[in-house]
Scaffold this motif. Structure first.
Motif, PDB file in Angstrom:
ATOM      1  N   GLU A 137      12.454 -14.220  58.713  1.00 42.85           N
ATOM      2  CA  GLU A 137      13.442 -13.321  59.330  1.00 42.85           C
ATOM      3  C   GLU A 137      14.208 -14.017  60.456  1.00 42.85           C
ATOM      4  OE1 GLU A 137      14.353 -10.012  58.564  1.00 42.85           O
ATOM      5  OE2 GLU A 137      13.299 -10.432  56.701  1.00 42.85           O
ATOM      6  N   ARG A 138      14.325 -15.339  60.347  1.00 42.47           N
ATOM      7  CA  ARG A 138      15.187 -16.064  61.272  1.00 42.47           C
ATOM      8  C   ARG A 138      16.580 -16.170  60.660  1.00 42.47           C
ATOM      9  NH1 ARG A 138      12.918 -19.455  65.256  1.00 42.47           N
ATOM     10  NH2 ARG A 138      14.383 -21.154  64.801  1.00 42.47           N
ATOM     11  N   VAL A 139      17.576 -16.140  61.514  1.00 41.37           N
ATOM     12  CA  VAL A 139      18.960 -16.244  61.061  1.00 41.37           C
ATOM     13  C   VAL A 139      19.208 -17.676  60.595  1.00 41.37           C
ATOM     14  CG1 VAL A 139      21.373 -16.017  61.763  1.00 41.37           C
ATOM     15  CG2 VAL A 139      19.646 -14.409  62.629  1.00 41.37           C
ATOM     16  N   THR A 140      19.844 -17.809  59.435  1.00 39.12           N
ATOM     17  CA  THR A 140      19.949 -19.136  58.805  1.00 39.12           C
ATOM     18  C   THR A 140      21.212 -19.913  59.175  1.00 39.12           C
ATOM     19  OG1 THR A 140      20.937 -18.122  56.871  1.00 39.12           O
ATOM     20  CG2 THR A 140      18.552 -18.442  56.813  1.00 39.12           C
ATOM     21  N   LEU A 141      22.068 -19.358  60.038  1.00 35.71           N
ATOM     22  CA  LEU A 141      23.257 -20.128  60.419  1.00 35.71           C
ATOM     23  C   LEU A 141      22.812 -21.444  61.054  1.00 35.71           C
ATOM     24  CD1 LEU A 141      25.621 -17.554  62.193  1.00 35.71           C
ATOM     25  CD2 LEU A 141      25.453 -18.136  59.765  1.00 35.71           C
TER      26      LEU A 141
ATOM     27  N   GLY B   7      18.308  -2.984  66.728  1.00 32.29           N
ATOM     28  CA  GLY B   7      18.586  -4.050  65.772  1.00 32.29           C
ATOM     29  C   GLY B   7      17.633  -5.223  65.928  1.00 32.29           C
ATOM     30  N   GLY B   8      17.192  -5.774  64.803  1.00 31.17           N
ATOM     31  CA  GLY B   8      16.285  -6.907  64.843  1.00 31.17           C
ATOM     32  C   GLY B   8      14.841  -6.537  64.617  1.00 31.17           C
ATOM     33  N   THR B   9      14.518  -5.248  64.738  1.00 32.89           N
ATOM     34  CA  THR B   9      13.120  -4.873  64.531  1.00 32.89           C
ATOM     35  C   THR B   9      12.939  -3.619  63.688  1.00 32.89           C
ATOM     36  OG1 THR B   9      10.953  -4.867  65.632  1.00 32.89           O
ATOM     37  CG2 THR B   9      12.648  -3.450  66.579  1.00 32.89           C
ATOM     38  N   VAL B  10      14.017  -3.025  63.220  1.00 35.47           N
ATOM     39  CA  VAL B  10      13.895  -1.883  62.304  1.00 35.47           C
ATOM     40  C   VAL B  10      14.517  -2.259  60.964  1.00 35.47           C
ATOM     41  CG1 VAL B  10      13.846  -0.097  64.078  1.00 35.47           C
ATOM     42  CG2 VAL B  10      16.049  -0.879  63.178  1.00 35.47           C
ATOM     43  N   PRO B  11      14.018  -1.682  59.876  1.00 34.53           N
ATOM     44  CA  PRO B  11      14.612  -1.992  58.566  1.00 34.53           C
ATOM     45  C   PRO B  11      16.071  -1.543  58.533  1.00 34.53           C
ATOM     46  CG  PRO B  11      12.562  -0.734  58.334  1.00 34.53           C
ATOM     47  CD  PRO B  11      12.922  -0.712  59.780  1.00 34.53           C
TER      48      PRO B  11
ATOM     49  N   MET C  51       8.854   3.965  67.103  1.00 33.44           N
ATOM     50  CA  MET C  51       9.166   4.236  65.697  1.00 33.44           C
ATOM     51  C   MET C  51       9.652   5.671  65.514  1.00 33.44           C
ATOM     52  SD  MET C  51       6.130   2.035  63.864  1.00 33.44           S
ATOM     53  CE  MET C  51       6.328   2.856  62.288  1.00 33.44           C
ATOM     54  N   ALA C  52       9.045   6.589  66.252  1.00 34.24           N
ATOM     55  CA  ALA C  52       9.497   7.983  66.150  1.00 34.24           C
ATOM     56  C   ALA C  52      10.930   8.111  66.667  1.00 34.24           C
ATOM     57  CB  ALA C  52       8.552   8.900  66.925  1.00 34.24           C
ATOM     58  N   ALA C  53      11.223   7.422  67.793  1.00 31.21           N
ATOM     59  CA  ALA C  53      12.583   7.490  68.340  1.00 31.21           C
ATOM     60  C   ALA C  53      13.589   6.899  67.357  1.00 31.21           C
ATOM     61  CB  ALA C  53      12.640   6.743  69.667  1.00 31.21           C
ATOM     62  N   ALA C  54      13.176   5.851  66.656  1.00 27.43           N
ATOM     63  CA  ALA C  54      14.070   5.208  65.685  1.00 27.43           C
ATOM     64  C   ALA C  54      14.098   5.955  64.358  1.00 27.43           C
ATOM     65  CB  ALA C  54      13.642   3.760  65.452  1.00 27.43           C
ATOM     66  N   GLY C  55      13.112   6.808  64.141  1.00 25.92           N
ATOM     67  CA  GLY C  55      13.040   7.511  62.857  1.00 25.92           C
ATOM     68  C   GLY C  55      12.655   6.594  61.718  1.00 25.92           C
ATOM     69  N   VAL C  56      11.917   5.522  62.018  1.00 25.32           N
ATOM     70  CA  VAL C  56      11.533   4.559  60.977  1.00 25.32           C
ATOM     71  C   VAL C  56      10.023   4.597  60.751  1.00 25.32           C
ATOM     72  CG1 VAL C  56      13.469   3.053  61.545  1.00 25.32           C
ATOM     73  CG2 VAL C  56      11.225   2.607  62.570  1.00 25.32           C
ATOM     74  N   LYS C  57       9.619   4.046  59.623  1.00 22.13           N
ATOM     75  CA  LYS C  57       8.201   4.051  59.263  1.00 22.13           C
ATOM     76  C   LYS C  57       7.579   2.657  59.308  1.00 22.13           C
ATOM     77  CE  LYS C  57       8.582   8.208  56.512  1.00 22.13           C
ATOM     78  NZ  LYS C  57       9.030   8.700  55.228  1.00 22.13           N
ATOM     79  N   ALA C  58       8.367   1.659  59.702  1.00 20.29           N
ATOM     80  CA  ALA C  58       7.824   0.301  59.802  1.00 20.29           C
ATOM     81  C   ALA C  58       8.711  -0.481  60.757  1.00 20.29           C
ATOM     82  CB  ALA C  58       7.807  -0.373  58.427  1.00 20.29           C
ATOM     83  N   LEU C  59       8.109  -1.448  61.420  1.00 20.08           N
ATOM     84  CA  LEU C  59       8.887  -2.387  62.213  1.00 20.08           C
ATOM     85  C   LEU C  59       8.905  -3.730  61.496  1.00 20.08           C
ATOM     86  CD1 LEU C  59       7.799  -1.529  65.875  1.00 20.08           C
ATOM     87  CD2 LEU C  59       9.720  -0.660  64.531  1.00 20.08           C
ATOM     88  N   VAL C  60      10.015  -4.422  61.635  1.00 16.07           N
ATOM     89  CA  VAL C  60      10.200  -5.693  60.939  1.00 16.07           C
ATOM     90  C   VAL C  60      10.740  -6.690  61.953  1.00 16.07           C
ATOM     91  CG1 VAL C  60      10.657  -4.532  58.750  1.00 16.07           C
ATOM     92  CG2 VAL C  60      12.568  -5.075  60.278  1.00 16.07           C
ATOM     93  N   GLY C  61      11.123  -7.861  61.498  1.00 17.02           N
ATOM     94  CA  GLY C  61      11.838  -8.768  62.382  1.00 17.02           C
ATOM     95  C   GLY C  61      11.279 -10.177  62.467  1.00 17.02           C
ATOM     96  N   GLU C  62      11.888 -10.953  63.351  1.00 18.84           N
ATOM     97  CA  GLU C  62      11.617 -12.383  63.473  1.00 18.84           C
ATOM     98  C   GLU C  62      10.135 -12.643  63.737  1.00 18.84           C
ATOM     99  OE1 GLU C  62      13.830 -14.183  66.603  1.00 18.84           O
ATOM    100  OE2 GLU C  62      13.183 -16.209  66.110  1.00 18.84           O
TER     101      GLU C  62
END
Lengths: 465, 465
Positions: free
Chosen positions: B252-256, A230-234, B285-296
Motif C-alpha cells: 500500500e505504498r504509492v508507486t510514483l 484518507g490512507g487508512t479506510v477502504p 471506524m464507527a465515525a468513518a462508517g467502515v468495517k476495516a482499516l487499511v493502509g501503508e
C-alpha cells in the motif's frame, strides 16, 4: 448473373416504395431501453404488422411478452405473421429479427438526426438502419416479392419480430416456450448479423453468449474527507478499479477460475475459413476509431472478437464525477462487466464463477452486491448441416462468390431460438463491420440491402427444395 | 480553573447573542464550488465584515481575489479587519479562517436541512458549523470580548477570512502577495483544525499538502459495440482502472518514482507525542462508517492519516452508468486523484512525477490529458518555537491538560500563509474527529466552541507577552 435471380425485377420495380417504407419505419424511435419510448416501440410493432399484412402474410398479430405480473417493466410487443399453404411436405421456416433499437446517446456526435433517415453516399443513415429494421424489411420484401410473382411461397413461412432485443431479450425465451406450437419449424433464419466485406460474403455460423453483471461496492456509510480518513479506510472506487484490473492476467486472459474449461476448439472447416478471412487491420482500426489493437495473446483480432470469450468493463462509476476535485474517499462504486461466451461455455456456470471470484477478491470490510443482468448461451450451427448448404448456395448466387464461415462476436436470443424450437439456426445478415452498430451514425449500405433482399428470396427457394 | 480565564464572564453573558449570530451566518449557503452560489459567498463575506466591525475591528473591507482577467470563475471575496493600537513593540498577529463551505450532497442523508442550523444534544448541526464559520466566530468573539473588557488588545491583530478555501484557495497565494504589506505580522493563528478528543486537547503542528489531478483517457472516437470490437480494442474504463490499481504496491505504498524521497522523519518530540496519542479504533471506524482499516504497511492509522503521504482516487467515471447494462467498450474515462503530501515533499516535483508516471503507464493507442487541480505544499511549525509555547499555555489553561502535538491530515493554504508572510503558523482548532467535515450532518460540539473562545482570548494575551 443477377438476371437469373428470382427477385431482381421485383426489387428494381419496387425500389422507391421499399425505401419509403424503410424511412417511415426508421422514423419511429423504438428505443426499448427507455420506458418513456414504450408507445414508440408499440407503434413500431404495429408498423411491422402492417408490413407483414401488406406482404400477404396471414394471422398477423402482436404478441405481448409474457411478463410476470409483478414486473414493473414496459414490455415491447413482438410481431407474428405466417403463410402456411406450402403443404405438409414443404419445409417450415421461421424468420427472426427485431424492431426495437438502441439509445442514441451521445446525440451530438450524429451528423444527421438519428430518427430522420437519409441516404448519403449510398448509405442509409439512421438508428435501426441495419440493426435491425433494414434487415427485417428485406426478409419481408422477399416474401412479398415471391408471393406477388407466384401467389405462393416455396415453404411454410413464419415471422417472429421481437421488440426487446436491445435490452437483452428478457422475456423472449418465455415467449418462445409460450408460442412453441405456433412457431414449430424445420429451420430458423436470423436476419440480424453481418458479413466481412461487400466483396467477401460470409455466413455467421455462431454467436457468442453473454452474461453481464452490475456490481455495487460499499466501503462506508458515507463519503469521507480524504484529509481526515484518507490512507487508512477502504476506498470504494479503488476496490472497483482493483477488481477490474484483476480480471485479466498479463496475457490478457480472463482470470475467472475455470473460465476457459469448456471452450471448444474450432472444427477444421471453421478454422480453414477463419484463416482464409482477409483482415484489413488499418480499416478495422479506422472503423473502431482506435490507434492500437490489444487482446488475448496467441489469437488474431478476428478470433478475439468472434471465437474467443472476453470480459469487458462497460461501466465504472465511483466518487466525484463533476468538474474539478472534491477531496473525498468514495464510499460506493458501481461496476458493470459484460462477459462474452463461446461454445460450450454455460452462462450459469460463468455466473457462479464470477460471483465466487468477486467474493474472493473483496478486501476486508467491503460489501458487494452482484446483480446478474441476463444470460444468453453461445450458439453454433454445424457448417455441414443441409440447411447450411441452402444458405451457401443462396449467397454464392447473389454475391458471385462462395461465402466464408465466420462467427459473430455479438450475442442474441438465437441460442434460445434454436434450442426451444429444436431447429438449426441460419444467419443471413448483410451488415458490414463499420456500420456503427449501437453507436452514433449507424448506417446500412444500400447495395448490401438489395443483395440481402435477393438472397432472402433465393434462400426460401433453396429451403423449399 | 475557568474562573481565572479572562473571557469566562463575557462568554456566559453573551452566549445567547453569540449563538444567534452563529445561526444567522450558518443560514447563508456560501458554497464556493457552485458558481450559482457566488452571491451567497459574497453575502457571507459581508456578514463576516459586519461581525468584525461590531467587534471593534477597524479598516474592515472585502478583498477581491486577484483573478486573472481571462478567468471565467466566480471569486469569493476574503474579509479583512484590524486593530493596530497595541504599539510598535507589541506582537502583530494574523488570524486566518474561511467563510465558504463545502457542497451538501447527498442532501437526503442530512437529518436536518444543512442551512437550517439547530443545536441538538449539545451539537450545532449545519454545513459550516465547524468548517469553518464556527471556528472563525470564536476568534472574532475573543477579540470582541477583550476589547469590550479593556478597550484594547494585548497585540496588534489582523483578520483575514478567506472565501475560496473549499475550492482549494486558487487565488489565495496571489492575494497574500498582493496584500503582503497589510498582512505583515509576527505570527499567524489558523483556526480551521481540530483536536484528538474533548478531554485530549492537542495542537496541530503541521498540515499535509495536496496535489490533485483530473485525468481524461481516450481510447477511441466513439463507444464501441462490445460484441463487434470487444476483446481487441483498448477499453478506456479498463485503462483507468489499471492506472488506479498500479498506483499502490502490495504494501500500500504509492508507486510514483521518488514519491517518498523527501519525506522527513518525525522529530523526537513529535514522535513521542504521536506515540502518546490515544486511538479508539472502534470509535474511529464507527465515525468513518467502515468495517476495516487499511493502509501503508508499518504505520498506524493515525500516522497514515497525518504524517504519511497518500494517494486516493476521489472519482472514477467511464462508460455506462445508468440502470442495467449497455454492451459497449467505453471510449473515454475520467479519473481524479488526490495526493496528500508531507514535509518536505514538493508539489511541483510530485506533479511532474505523476505526469511522467501516467505517460509511462499508458498502453499503446491511449491518449491521456492530465490537468493539475491546484497544489498546496505541506506545512510544519517547529514544536520548540516560542509562539508554540504561548499556544501550549493557552490550551492547557482552558482544558486543564497539556496538549499533545499532532498533525492534520488535511490540506490548506497555511503553508502559503507562513511562507509568504514569513511567520510561524499556530493552529488553534477545536474540531473533533467525528464532526463530519465535508459530509452530511456536519456538526460542532458547543462545549468545544466555548473553550475555543476562551483559548483564543488566552492566546492573544500570551502572545502579547
Amino acid at each position: 448473373m443477377s438476371g437469373e435471380l428470382r427477385l431482381a425485377g421485383y426489387a428494381k420495380a419496387e425500389a422507391e416504395r421499399i425505401v419509403t417504407t424503410l424511412f417511415d419505419w426508421l422514423r419511429i424511435p423504438s428505443i426499448s431501453s427507455h420506458p418513456e419510448r414504450a408507445p414508440d416501440v408499440r407503434a413500431s410493432a404495429e408498423f411491422c404488422a402492417r408490413l407483414l399484412t401488406e406482404a400477404g402474410l396471414e394471422n398477423v398479430t402482436l404478441i405481448e411478452p409474457p411478463v410476470a405480473a409483478s414486473g414493473g417493466d414496459h414490455p415491447g410487443p413482438a410481431v407474428y405473421g405466417d403463410w402456411l399453404h406450402a403443404g405438409p411436405e414443404a419445409a417450415t421456416v421461421v424468420v427472426y429479427g427485431h424492431h426495437d433499437v438502441q439509445p442514441v446517446d451521445p446525440l451530438e456526435l450524429w451528423t444527421s438526426p438519428p430518427f430522420s433517415p437519409v441516404i448519403v453516399d449510398g448509405e442509409c443513415r439512421a438508428r435501426g438502419a441495419v440493426d435491425d429494421k433494414g434487415q427485417v424489411l428485406y426478409e419481408i420484401e422477399a416474401a412479398r416479392g415471391l408471393l406477388a410473382a407466384n401467389g405462393a411461397l416455396p415453404v411454410n413461412l413464419k415471422f417472429i419480430i421481437e421488440g426487446e432485443e436491445e435490452i437483452g431479450s428478457p422475456h423472449f425465451e418465455a415467449l418462445l416456450h409460450q408460442e412453441a406450437a405456433r412457431l414449430a419449424c424445420d429451420v430458423v433464419v436470423v436476419s440480424d448479423t453481418g458479413m466481412i466485406a461487400p466483396d467477401v460474403p460470409s455466413i455467421t455460423v455462431g454467436m457468442r453468449g453473454l452474461v453481464a453483471f452490475d456490481v455495487t461496492l460499499v466501503t462506508s456509510t458515507t463519503d469521507l474527507h480524504s484529509g481526515i480518513f484518507g490512507g487508512t479506510v477502504p476506498n470504494a472506487a479503488r476496490v472497483a478499479a482493483d477488481l477490474v484490473a484483476a480480471l485479466h492476467d498479463a496475457q490478457e486472459r480472463v482470470t475467472l477460475p475455470g473460465f476457459y474449461d469448456r471452450v471448444r476448439d474450432l472444427s477444421a472447416a471453421e478454422q480453414a475459413s477463419m484463416d482464409a478471412q482477409p483482415f484489413d487491420e488499418a480499416g478495422f482500426m479506422a472503423a473502431a476509431g482506435v490507434k492500437a489493437l490489444v487482446g488475448e495473446a496467441g489469437f488474431t483480432a478476428i478470433e478475439r472478437t468472434s471465437t474467443r470469450p472476453t470480459a469487458e468493463v462497460v461501466g465504472l462509476t465511483g466518487g466525484y464525477g463533476g468538474p474539478g476535485i472534491k477531496t473525498i474517499v468514495p464510499a460506493t462504486a458501481n461496476l458493470k462487466i459484460a462477459l462474452r461466451l463461446v461454445p460450450d461455455q454455460r452462462p450459469e456456470e460463468i455466473t457462479a464463477a464470477f460471483e465466487a471470484w468477486v467474493a474472493a477478491h473483496l478486501p476486508p470490510g467491503v460489501s458487494a452486491t452482484v446483480v446478474p443482468e441476463g444470460g444468453v448461451a453461445p450458439a453454433l450451427t454445424p457448417v455441414d448441416h443441409p440447411a447450411m448448404g441452402a444458405l451457401v448456395r443462396a449467397i454464392e448466387r447473389v454475391w458471385g462468390t462462395a461465402p466464408l464461415f465466420t462467427r459473430s462476436g455479438g450475442s442474441g436470443p438465437e441460442e434460445a431460438l434454436g434450442r426451444v424450437l429444436g431447429a438449426p439456426v441460419l444467419f443471413l445478415g448483410i451488415a458490414l463491420p463499420d456500420d456503427r452498430f449501437h453507436a452514433p451514425n449507424e448506417r446500412m449500405v444500400m447495395s448490401q440491402f438489395w443483395k440481402g433482399l435477393l438472397a432472402a428470396g433465393e434462400l426460401l427457394v433453396e429451403l423449399g427444395g
